[in-house]
Design a protein around this motif. Structure first.
Motif, PDB file in Angstrom:
ATOM      1  N   MET A  45       0.803  -1.194   0.000  1.00 54.38           N
ATOM      2  CA  MET A  45       0.000   0.000   0.000  1.00 54.38           C
ATOM      3  C   MET A  45       0.849   1.262   0.000  1.00 54.38           C
ATOM      4  N   GLY A  46       2.130   1.142   0.272  1.00 51.91           N
ATOM      5  CA  GLY A  46       2.997   2.306   0.335  1.00 51.91           C
ATOM      6  C   GLY A  46       3.079   3.017  -1.005  1.00 51.91           C
ATOM      7  N   LEU A  47       3.113   2.248  -2.084  1.00 45.54           N
ATOM      8  CA  LEU A  47       3.195   2.842  -3.416  1.00 45.54           C
ATOM      9  C   LEU A  47       1.922   3.602  -3.760  1.00 45.54           C
ATOM     10  N   VAL A  48       0.781   3.042  -3.436  1.00 47.67           N
ATOM     11  CA  VAL A  48      -0.510   3.686  -3.710  1.00 47.67           C
ATOM     12  C   VAL A  48      -0.631   4.969  -2.896  1.00 47.67           C
ATOM     13  N   ASP A  49      -0.183   4.927  -1.622  1.00 49.98           N
ATOM     14  CA  ASP A  49      -0.236   6.126  -0.776  1.00 49.98           C
ATOM     15  C   ASP A  49       0.704   7.213  -1.321  1.00 49.98           C
ATOM     16  N   ALA A  50       1.864   6.822  -1.796  1.00 50.49           N
ATOM     17  CA  ALA A  50       2.819   7.788  -2.340  1.00 50.49           C
ATOM     18  C   ALA A  50       2.259   8.453  -3.596  1.00 50.49           C
ATOM     19  N   ILE A  51       1.647   7.648  -4.448  1.00 57.56           N
ATOM     20  CA  ILE A  51       1.056   8.205  -5.673  1.00 57.56           C
ATOM     21  C   ILE A  51      -0.105   9.137  -5.322  1.00 57.56           C
ATOM     22  N   SER A  52      -0.924   8.747  -4.384  1.00 54.96           N
ATOM     23  CA  SER A  52      -2.049   9.575  -3.941  1.00 54.96           C
ATOM     24  C   SER A  52      -1.548  10.890  -3.351  1.00 54.96           C
ATOM     25  N   ASN A  53      -0.493  10.816  -2.554  1.00 50.25           N
ATOM     26  CA  ASN A  53       0.094  12.010  -1.944  1.00 50.25           C
ATOM     27  C   ASN A  53       0.668  12.938  -3.024  1.00 50.25           C
ATOM     28  N   THR A  54       1.337  12.335  -3.999  1.00 54.89           N
ATOM     29  CA  THR A  54       1.902  13.116  -5.104  1.00 54.89           C
ATOM     30  C   THR A  54       0.789  13.778  -5.913  1.00 54.89           C
ATOM     31  N   ASN A  55      -0.281  13.056  -6.164  1.00 56.84           N
ATOM     32  CA  ASN A  55      -1.421  13.621  -6.895  1.00 56.84           C
ATOM     33  C   ASN A  55      -2.047  14.782  -6.126  1.00 56.84           C
ATOM     34  N   ASP A  56      -2.174  14.633  -4.821  1.00 54.31           N
ATOM     35  CA  ASP A  56      -2.729  15.712  -3.996  1.00 54.31           C
ATOM     36  C   ASP A  56      -1.847  16.955  -4.068  1.00 54.31           C
ATOM     37  N   LYS A  57      -0.524  16.728  -4.015  1.00 55.06           N
ATOM     38  CA  LYS A  57       0.405  17.862  -4.115  1.00 55.06           C
ATOM     39  C   LYS A  57       0.314  18.525  -5.497  1.00 55.06           C
ATOM     40  N   ALA A  58       0.198  17.713  -6.530  1.00 52.28           N
ATOM     41  CA  ALA A  58       0.099  18.250  -7.886  1.00 52.28           C
ATOM     42  C   ALA A  58      -1.172  19.078  -8.046  1.00 52.28           C
ATOM     43  N   VAL A  59      -2.272  18.599  -7.491  1.00 53.82           N
ATOM     44  CA  VAL A  59      -3.533  19.332  -7.551  1.00 53.82           C
ATOM     45  C   VAL A  59      -3.397  20.649  -6.789  1.00 53.82           C
ATOM     46  N   GLU A  60      -2.765  20.612  -5.637  1.00 56.35           N
ATOM     47  CA  GLU A  60      -2.587  21.820  -4.829  1.00 56.35           C
ATOM     48  C   GLU A  60      -1.707  22.842  -5.559  1.00 56.35           C
ATOM     49  N   VAL A  61      -0.628  22.369  -6.148  1.00 57.46           N
ATOM     50  CA  VAL A  61       0.256  23.266  -6.899  1.00 57.46           C
ATOM     51  C   VAL A  61      -0.473  23.835  -8.118  1.00 57.46           C
ATOM     52  N   SER A  62      -1.241  23.022  -8.798  1.00 64.10           N
ATOM     53  CA  SER A  62      -2.007  23.485  -9.957  1.00 64.10           C
ATOM     54  C   SER A  62      -3.032  24.542  -9.557  1.00 64.10           C
ATOM     55  N   GLU A  63      -3.705  24.333  -8.434  1.00 64.74           N
ATOM     56  CA  GLU A  63      -4.686  25.315  -7.961  1.00 64.74           C
ATOM     57  C   GLU A  63      -4.008  26.635  -7.606  1.00 64.74           C
ATOM     58  N   ARG A  64      -2.862  26.561  -6.950  1.00 62.02           N
ATOM     59  CA  ARG A  64      -2.123  27.787  -6.628  1.00 62.02           C
ATOM     60  C   ARG A  64      -1.666  28.499  -7.901  1.00 62.02           C
ATOM     61  N   TYR A  65      -1.230  27.732  -8.887  1.00 64.20           N
ATOM     62  CA  TYR A  65      -0.795  28.313 -10.160  1.00 64.20           C
ATOM     63  C   TYR A  65      -1.950  29.032 -10.851  1.00 64.20           C
ATOM     64  N   VAL A  66      -3.102  28.399 -10.893  1.00 65.01           N
ATOM     65  CA  VAL A  66      -4.268  29.001 -11.547  1.00 65.01           C
ATOM     66  C   VAL A  66      -4.684  30.274 -10.814  1.00 65.01           C
ATOM     67  N   LYS A  67      -4.722  30.227  -9.482  1.00 62.08           N
ATOM     68  CA  LYS A  67      -5.101  31.416  -8.702  1.00 62.08           C
ATOM     69  C   LYS A  67      -4.094  32.544  -8.889  1.00 62.08           C
ATOM     70  N   THR A  68      -2.814  32.208  -8.881  1.00 58.16           N
ATOM     71  CA  THR A  68      -1.772  33.220  -9.071  1.00 58.16           C
ATOM     72  C   THR A  68      -1.833  33.793 -10.488  1.00 58.16           C
ATOM     73  N   SER A  69      -2.048  32.933 -11.464  1.00 52.51           N
ATOM     74  CA  SER A  69      -2.164  33.400 -12.853  1.00 52.51           C
ATOM     75  C   SER A  69      -3.369  34.315 -13.012  1.00 52.51           C
ATOM     76  N   LEU A  70      -4.475  33.980 -12.387  1.00 54.68           N
ATOM     77  CA  LEU A  70      -5.672  34.813 -12.455  1.00 54.68           C
ATOM     78  C   LEU A  70      -5.402  36.187 -11.844  1.00 54.68           C
ATOM     79  N   LYS A  71      -4.732  36.222 -10.698  1.00 55.05           N
ATOM     80  CA  LYS A  71      -4.377  37.502 -10.073  1.00 55.05           C
ATOM     81  C   LYS A  71      -3.445  38.304 -10.987  1.00 55.05           C
TER      82      LYS A  71
END
Length: 115
Positions: free
Chosen positions: A1-27
């Motif tokens: 399960m460690g691999l699945v958790d790592a991928i899930s964590n990476t996906n969450d970070k990618a989504v968070e970074v993408s959201e920050r990028y979109v908000k910053t770009s909009l500003k």
């Protein structure tokens, strides 16, 4: 399960970074639009003020020149005719140079707008 958790964590970070990028770009784009709008309004406002003052100066100078020529020749209509012809010649020159004037204006505005 460690691999699945790592991928899930990476996906969450990618989504968070993408959201920050979109908000910053909009500003950023909101600020850029505000900057361009304020520059454009400022240019139009300055052009109206300077243009109206210059127009008043030219009109008063033209009347003065016409009166001076009319008094010098003892024929006021001739003085006004000469000033009218002067403005006609200047208009023909401006019409002949209209493409050059258009290029100059576009070049100046593009520097302000795209920088």
């Amino acid at each position: 399960m460690g691999l699945v958790d790592a991928i899930s964590n990476t996906n969450d970070k990618a989504v968070e970074v993408s959201e920050r990028y979109v908000k910053t770009s909009l500003k950023y784009y909101k600020l850029k639009v505000f900057q361009q709008l304020s520059i454009s309004v400022s240019i139009v406002f300055k052009a109206l003020i300077i243009g109206s003052l210059a127009l008043m100066c030219v009109l008063i100078s033209a009347v003065g020149l016409a009166l001076f020529i009319g008094e010098s020749t003892q024929n006021y209509p001739f003085g006004f005719l000469m000033v009218g012809l002067l403005f006609l010649i200047l208009s023909i020159i401006a019409f002949a140079l209209r493409r050059l004037i258009n290029k100059w204006v576009i070049k100046k505005l593009s520097k302000k707008f795209f920088d």
